[in-house]
Motif scaffolding. Structure first.
Motif, short mmCIF file in Angstrom:
data_model
loop_
_atom_site.label_atom_id
_atom_site.label_comp_id
_atom_site.label_asym_id
_atom_site.label_seq_id
_atom_site.Cartn_x
_atom_site.Cartn_y
_atom_site.Cartn_z
N ARG A 135 0.82 -1.21 0.00
CA ARG A 135 0.00 0.00 0.00
C ARG A 135 0.85 1.27 0.00
NH1 ARG A 135 -5.36 -1.27 1.81
NH2 ARG A 135 -5.51 -3.45 2.50
N LEU A 136 2.09 1.14 0.44
CA LEU A 136 2.93 2.32 0.62
C LEU A 136 3.51 2.84 -0.69
CD1 LEU A 136 4.43 4.37 2.41
CD2 LEU A 136 6.22 2.62 2.74
N ALA A 137 4.08 1.97 -1.51
CA ALA A 137 4.81 2.42 -2.70
C ALA A 137 3.96 3.28 -3.65
CB ALA A 137 5.41 1.22 -3.44
N PRO A 138 2.72 2.88 -3.96
CA PRO A 138 1.93 3.76 -4.82
C PRO A 138 1.71 5.15 -4.21
CG PRO A 138 0.94 1.57 -4.73
CD PRO A 138 2.01 1.61 -3.68
N ARG A 139 1.57 5.20 -2.90
CA ARG A 139 1.37 6.50 -2.25
C ARG A 139 2.66 7.33 -2.27
NH1 ARG A 139 -2.72 3.74 2.09
NH2 ARG A 139 -4.62 4.26 0.90
N GLN A 140 3.77 6.67 -2.18
CA GLN A 140 5.04 7.40 -2.30
C GLN A 140 5.20 7.96 -3.71
OE1 GLN A 140 7.58 4.15 -0.99
NE2 GLN A 140 8.00 5.19 0.97
N ARG A 141 4.81 7.16 -4.72
CA ARG A 141 4.90 7.65 -6.10
C ARG A 141 3.91 8.79 -6.33
NH1 ARG A 141 5.51 1.90 -7.13
NH2 ARG A 141 3.27 1.70 -7.63
N LEU A 142 2.71 8.69 -5.77
CA LEU A 142 1.74 9.76 -5.92
C LEU A 142 2.25 11.04 -5.27
CD1 LEU A 142 -0.96 10.97 -6.67
CD2 LEU A 142 -1.97 9.87 -4.64
N GLN A 143 2.81 10.92 -4.10
CA GLN A 143 3.36 12.10 -3.42
C GLN A 143 4.44 12.76 -4.27
OE1 GLN A 143 5.99 11.42 -0.05
NE2 GLN A 143 5.02 13.11 1.07
N ALA A 144 5.34 11.97 -4.81
CA ALA A 144 6.42 12.52 -5.63
C ALA A 144 5.86 13.19 -6.89
CB ALA A 144 7.40 11.41 -6.00
N SER A 145 4.85 12.58 -7.50
CA SER A 145 4.25 13.16 -8.70
C SER A 145 3.58 14.50 -8.40
CB SER A 145 3.22 12.20 -9.30
OG SER A 145 3.84 11.00 -9.74
N LEU A 146 2.82 14.53 -7.31
CA LEU A 146 2.17 15.78 -6.93
C LEU A 146 3.19 16.86 -6.61
CD1 LEU A 146 -0.69 14.36 -4.67
CD2 LEU A 146 -0.96 15.41 -6.92
N ASP A 147 4.24 16.48 -5.92
CA ASP A 147 5.29 17.46 -5.60
C ASP A 147 5.86 18.07 -6.87
OD1 ASP A 147 4.98 16.97 -2.91
OD2 ASP A 147 6.77 15.71 -2.71
N GLU A 148 6.08 17.25 -7.89
CA GLU A 148 6.63 17.75 -9.15
C GLU A 148 5.63 18.66 -9.85
OE1 GLU A 148 8.73 16.04 -13.24
OE2 GLU A 148 8.45 14.73 -11.50
#
Length: 419
Positions: free
Chosen positions: A197-210
């Motif tokens: 459950r964590l990895a997709p949320r980490q990728r989403l966070q990074a995408s939003l940050d960008e």
């Protein structure tokens, strides 16, 4: 103005004045509130960029009522008709797929020029515009993931679309002299129980940050993020959960979107408003009517709509809240759906404003719960309808159900003649 409408208003004013409520002042304040009316009710969320693409990504419209808009000009014509029946000046909420252009353009290549006709029309009508990236009904979203995708090239596409969307929002705000709320919702999730459950949320966070790192003037564009509990194809896990976006909004100074249908069937967003606004500066509401799940029914005057309005008024939150509608019912007249939902939302705000909040609050603080309950119940039968009728009459829109005759005529003259 019909004499009965005026007489009813005068009588209502006298009754409310006994509780210290200045009804004239209430109507002046009500006229300043803008409801963001969603364009996608008018054409069953088809849009104009990819007309041969069926809906996907948890989006479903039921019904095949005739006359839905199939071009931008038809959609604007229908919106004009709806707006003529709704008191006040409001906003229109666009999704990216509603670009008005003859170009074959991808989502990540959209520019302000593709929405110039929308801006010209909004200027003519004195309206504001809001915006949404369209992260569904696209080949790069067919596996259920966009900004949290494990494939970097797919994520890059959606990041570019997000950046482009914020620039379009900034353009709207500059041109129309009022901020555009650009809201991010995506369907990412798993149908069955995931291992990680964590990895997709980490990728989403990074995408939003960008996406949010791209320079956009906050005077013209307000970023918002929207959660969801589950959806079609993401029944077991949604990457952008309420907890994820609440934390993200607080940490990054973004507006948080609460959608009436995006929580457990026993949850209501009215109970979340005061808590959320303790920690975020601005709130976006998607007012809808869920029936058992996020089915996006036309807004009716139900208890939850009233409680949402009461929370906004009692907490003095209207200045920090952006109110938008989000439903798509293909089983009834598309224009009527807008009119019913928007008029109900405004009417609910009026009812909330006509409560003697100070008197009720004083009783509560004094632990006089008898007075609190008695007043609250008696006020339910006070003549708010007479105030609403007067408000509609002075705004130059039909009183009570008289608007339906105009919608029926428009249906015969315009909608049923469409191919």
């Amino acid at each position: 103005m019909d004499k009965s409408v005026l007489d009813g208003y005068v009588h209502a004013k006298e009754l409310y004045a006994k509780h210290g409520i200045d009804v004239d002042a209430v109507l002046e304040k009500l006229a300043q509130i803008k409801i963001s009316i969603h364009c996608w009710q008018g054409d069953d969320v088809q849009g104009f960029l990819f007309r041969d693409k069926s809906l996907s990504g948890g989006i479903a419209v039921t019904g095949s009522y005739p006359g839905r808009a199939s071009t931008p000009s038809e959609l604007r014509q229908d919106l004009d008709q709806a707006l003529s029946l709704i008191p006040g000046k409001h906003k229109i909420n666009l999704h990216a797929i509603y670009a008005d252009t003859e170009e074959q353009v991808e989502l990540n290549e959209l520019e302000p020029k593709h929405f110039e006709r929308w801006v010209e029309w909004a200027k003519e009508q004195g309206l504001g515009l809001d915006f949404n990236p369209t992260c569904f009904s696209h080949p790069k979203a067919d596996d259920g993931f966009t900004l949290s995708h494990s494939d970097e090239s797919v994520r890059k596409f959606w990041i570019e679309h997000g950046i482009a969307s914020r620039k379009i929002g900034e353009y709207f705000g500059k041109e129309l002299g009022q901020p555009c709320v650009t809201n991010f919702w995506l369907p990412d999730g798993y149908k069955d129980t995931p291992v990680d459950r964590l990895a997709p949320r980490q990728r989403l966070q990074a995408s939003l940050d960008e996406i949010f790192a791209a320079p956009v003037d906050s005077r013209y564009n307000i970023d918002a993020v929207e959660s969801k509990l589950f959806g079609i194809g993401s029944e077991s896990y949604v990457v952008g959960s309420h907890e994820f976006y609440l934390g993200y909004a607080i940490k990054n100074g973004k507006a948080l979107c609460l959608d009436s249908g995006h929580f457990h069937p026993t949850e209501v967003i009215s109970n979340k408003i005061s808590s959320v606004l303790m920690y975020v500066d601005q709130l976006l509401l998607h007012v809808s009517r869920p029936v058992r799940w996020d089915s996006d029914h036309v807004v009716t005057m139900d208890d939850e709509l009233l409680d949402i309005a009461r929370e906004l008024v009692r907490g003095d939150f209207l200045g920090r809240t952006h109110i938008g509608l989000d439903f798509f019912d293909g089983s009834i007249n598309h224009v009527a759906a807008w009119v019913i939902g928007t008029r109900n939302t405004i009417k609910a705000l009026l009812r909330a404003m006509l409560e003697p909040i100070d008197q009720l609050r004083e009783a509560e603080l004094n632990k006089d719960y008898t007075t609190r309950l008695a007043l609250f119940e008696e006020l339910k039968s006070y003549p708010y309808g007479a105030v609403w009728d007067y408000y509609c009459a002075t705004a130059g829109v039909p009183v009570r159900e008289a608007w339906l005759d105009q919608v029926k005529s428009y249906e015969q003259d315009v909608l049923l003649k469409r191919v």
